[in-house]
Enzyme design. Sequence first.
Site, PDB file in Angstrom:
ATOM      1  N   ARG A 175       0.794  -1.330   0.039  1.00 47.81           N
ATOM      2  CA  ARG A 175      -0.057  -0.046   0.133  1.00 47.81           C
ATOM      3  C   ARG A 175       0.886   1.102  -0.228  1.00 47.81           C
ATOM      4  O   ARG A 175       1.723   1.390   0.906  1.00 47.81           O
ATOM      5  CB  ARG A 175      -0.731  -0.047   1.303  1.00 47.81           C
ATOM      6  CG  ARG A 175      -1.784   1.490   1.351  1.00 47.81           C
ATOM      7  CD  ARG A 175      -2.801   1.269   2.371  1.00 47.81           C
ATOM      8  NE  ARG A 175      -3.191   2.667   2.575  1.00 47.81           N
ATOM      9  CZ  ARG A 175      -3.406   3.251   3.689  1.00 47.81           C
ATOM     10  NH1 ARG A 175      -2.609   3.113   4.957  1.00 47.81           N
ATOM     11  NH2 ARG A 175      -3.583   4.608   3.565  1.00 47.81           N
ATOM     12  N   GLU A 194      -3.234  -0.305   8.270  1.00 49.60           N
ATOM     13  CA  GLU A 194      -2.123   0.293   9.034  1.00 49.60           C
ATOM     14  C   GLU A 194      -2.203  -0.442  10.211  1.00 49.60           C
ATOM     15  O   GLU A 194      -3.386  -0.281  11.066  1.00 49.60           O
ATOM     16  CB  GLU A 194      -1.995   1.734   9.070  1.00 49.60           C
ATOM     17  CG  GLU A 194      -1.585   2.464   7.987  1.00 49.60           C
ATOM     18  CD  GLU A 194      -1.630   4.218   7.886  1.00 49.60           C
ATOM     19  OE1 GLU A 194      -1.328   4.771   9.109  1.00 49.60           O
ATOM     20  OE2 GLU A 194      -1.954   4.851   7.156  1.00 49.60           O
ATOM     21  N   ASN A 203      -7.052   1.572   9.990  1.00 52.43           N
ATOM     22  CA  ASN A 203      -5.881   1.909  10.515  1.00 52.43           C
ATOM     23  C   ASN A 203      -6.047   1.701  12.115  1.00 52.43           C
ATOM     24  O   ASN A 203      -6.883   2.583  12.517  1.00 52.43           O
ATOM     25  CB  ASN A 203      -5.325   3.218  10.058  1.00 52.43           C
ATOM     26  CG  ASN A 203      -4.993   3.543   8.590  1.00 52.43           C
ATOM     27  OD1 ASN A 203      -5.196   2.391   7.796  1.00 52.43           O
ATOM     28  ND2 ASN A 203      -4.917   4.530   8.140  1.00 52.43           N
ATOM     29  N   GLU A 261      -7.518   8.259   6.351  1.00 53.63           N
ATOM     30  CA  GLU A 261      -8.050   8.884   7.685  1.00 53.63           C
ATOM     31  C   GLU A 261      -8.431  10.212   7.407  1.00 53.63           C
ATOM     32  O   GLU A 261      -8.085  11.484   7.780  1.00 53.63           O
ATOM     33  CB  GLU A 261      -6.674   8.961   8.492  1.00 53.63           C
ATOM     34  CG  GLU A 261      -6.297   7.474   8.677  1.00 53.63           C
ATOM     35  CD  GLU A 261      -5.209   7.471   9.849  1.00 53.63           C
ATOM     36  OE1 GLU A 261      -4.870   8.657  10.056  1.00 53.63           O
ATOM     37  OE2 GLU A 261      -4.773   6.460  10.447  1.00 53.63           O
ATOM     38  N   HIS A 299      -3.292  10.995   0.571  1.00 52.38           N
ATOM     39  CA  HIS A 299      -2.622  10.842   1.850  1.00 52.38           C
ATOM     40  C   HIS A 299      -2.187  12.146   2.383  1.00 52.38           C
ATOM     41  O   HIS A 299      -0.998  12.268   2.537  1.00 52.38           O
ATOM     42  CB  HIS A 299      -1.648   9.547   1.854  1.00 52.38           C
ATOM     43  CG  HIS A 299      -1.325   9.218   3.371  1.00 52.38           C
ATOM     44  ND1 HIS A 299      -1.621   7.901   3.501  1.00 52.38           N
ATOM     45  CD2 HIS A 299      -1.231   9.491   4.651  1.00 52.38           C
ATOM     46  CE1 HIS A 299      -1.178   7.488   4.851  1.00 52.38           C
ATOM     47  NE2 HIS A 299      -1.006   8.739   5.512  1.00 52.38           N
ATOM     48  N   TYR A 359      -4.183   2.027  15.888  1.00 47.00           N
ATOM     49  CA  TYR A 359      -2.811   2.117  16.558  1.00 47.00           C
ATOM     50  C   TYR A 359      -2.922   1.803  18.324  1.00 47.00           C
ATOM     51  O   TYR A 359      -2.276   0.996  18.809  1.00 47.00           O
ATOM     52  CB  TYR A 359      -2.184   3.515  16.495  1.00 47.00           C
ATOM     53  CG  TYR A 359      -1.373   3.660  14.939  1.00 47.00           C
ATOM     54  CD1 TYR A 359      -0.325   3.140  14.833  1.00 47.00           C
ATOM     55  CD2 TYR A 359      -2.285   4.126  13.979  1.00 47.00           C
ATOM     56  CE1 TYR A 359       0.395   3.138  13.517  1.00 47.00           C
ATOM     57  CE2 TYR A 359      -1.901   4.185  12.638  1.00 47.00           C
ATOM     58  CZ  TYR A 359      -0.524   3.491  12.499  1.00 47.00           C
ATOM     59  OH  TYR A 359       0.092   3.573  11.101  1.00 47.00           O
TER      60      TYR A 359
HETATM   61  C1  BGC Z   1      -1.037   7.726   9.139  1.00 48.00           C
HETATM   62  C2  BGC Z   1       0.492   7.615   8.810  1.00 48.00           C
HETATM   63  C3  BGC Z   1       1.104   8.057   9.865  1.00 48.00           C
HETATM   64  C4  BGC Z   1       0.684   7.066  10.983  1.00 48.00           C
HETATM   65  C5  BGC Z   1       1.447   7.049  12.514  1.00 48.00           C
HETATM   66  C6  BGC Z   1      -1.546   7.323  10.352  1.00 48.00           C
HETATM   67  O1  BGC Z   1      -2.289   8.135  11.234  1.00 48.00           O
HETATM   68  O2  BGC Z   1      -1.988   7.388   8.211  1.00 48.00           O
HETATM   69  O3  BGC Z   1       0.586   8.456   7.881  1.00 48.00           O
HETATM   70  O4  BGC Z   1       2.420   8.009   9.584  1.00 48.00           O
HETATM   71  O5  BGC Z   1      -0.518   6.983  11.546  1.00 48.00           O
HETATM   72  O6  BGC Z   1       1.463   8.159  13.044  1.00 48.00           O
END
Ligand code: BGC
Length: 431
Positions: free
Chosen positions: A75, A349, A286, A164, A119, A288
């Site tokens: 991607r 992601e 995505n 995002e 992006h 985290y």
């Molecule tokens: C984004 C990336 C970013 C990653 C880590 C995501 O929100 O798509 O561009 O580098 O998080 O912060």
Amino acid sequence: MKRFPSGFLWGVSTSAFQIEGALAEGGRGPSIWDRFCAEPGRIARGETAEVACDHYHRVDEDLALLADLGVGAYRFSIAWPRVQPSGQGPANAVGLDFYERLVDGLLARGIEPLPTLYHWDLPQALQDDGGWLNRATAQRFADVVQLIVQRLGDRVARWITHNETFEHAVFGHALGTHAPALELGLGLFPVVHHLLLSHGLAVQVLRAESPAAQVGIAQSLAPAWPASDAATDVEAAALLDRLHLGLHIEPLLRGRYSELPMVDPGVVQAGDLETIAQPLDFLGINFYNANIVRAAPADAPVPIVEAEPPGGVERTDMGWPVLPGSFTEALVGLKARFGERLPPILITENGAALPEERQIAYLDSHLQALHHAMDAGVDVRGYFVWSLLDNFEWAEGYRPRFGLVHVDWETQRRTPKASYRWYRALIAAQR
Ligand code: BGC
């Protein structure tokens, strides 16, 4: 690691501005991020993305890294200012040539190209015309998508429209910590609406030009956790949830916005919500971490602030809490909320800026959490690590290192990390 279903897609992600460099080459025009980086105080240590990973000149080396990793898909994003330097008019052929070479290089190595069409790097000329506050930008996006799909549509099987919309709207347009540095606070709704409208228009263009293609969008997902039991904190978390899912996923899957005072009906024209809610072949997610939040003081521009995670919770170099269980919770919650309307999911992601061994532990625990969500009935078809390379982490500059491959910023030398070898072995074992 438990087994994932056969055919599960393993990949890695990057984005154009974060890796390409060569900002003034090949006829590329300036983007809002070029402008933002040039302003003093915006980026940590005054860093810029002028060189980044120099990927523009090192495509072959990076293709070799992808091939050796054994991923099924890559991607990346296509920089609008390379394809249309001023955001409108005919295509800049040199810009399209660059992505064509990348796509052909991937296909020659048996790797599926998965382009993201936006992006965050809007051509600066469009920002000068109001950017995403201007409804016309949505049509401009559909126009550039048409130029791209006309060139690459015979070779790209799956497209992602946006990356995002929540983060782009909030950081770039409500808080001003990202380009284009607007501080609209809760006045950001027109930006959200025009981003989503542009997504819907782009889906229509992609389907018309390339009927067999699969189309989706990559949205962030993060459960909102109140920092305490106080009613104000619980309300702040609920509000964040409505601002996030209610404005960025609900309209895509249900053709409506959650009820919020900042949703301005004057911005939404007849037919817009139908355009936004085009059927999707997949939803990119995505992920985290969960967001732990509390109520902001009364005079703050937005009513929610990030809170410290509970003591003892590991943090990444971004300061983000490591909470793998929240990944399962987020996906299961999404399924519970949208049921049959939820398309198959690709995790577009997931990753962490951490030293190598802890990075492996992060990825491992999040893949277990993903597997739990799949066991609980969430239909997930693939997983992409953020990121292939250490790269330009937006306002944080080069210090946070998310890559599976270490990049030496002096020499551009690429060195695969332990996490790269770990991921390669995992993909091979799952095959
Ligand atoms: C984004 C990336 C970013 C990653 C880590 C995501 O929100 O798509 O561009 O580098 O998080 O912060």
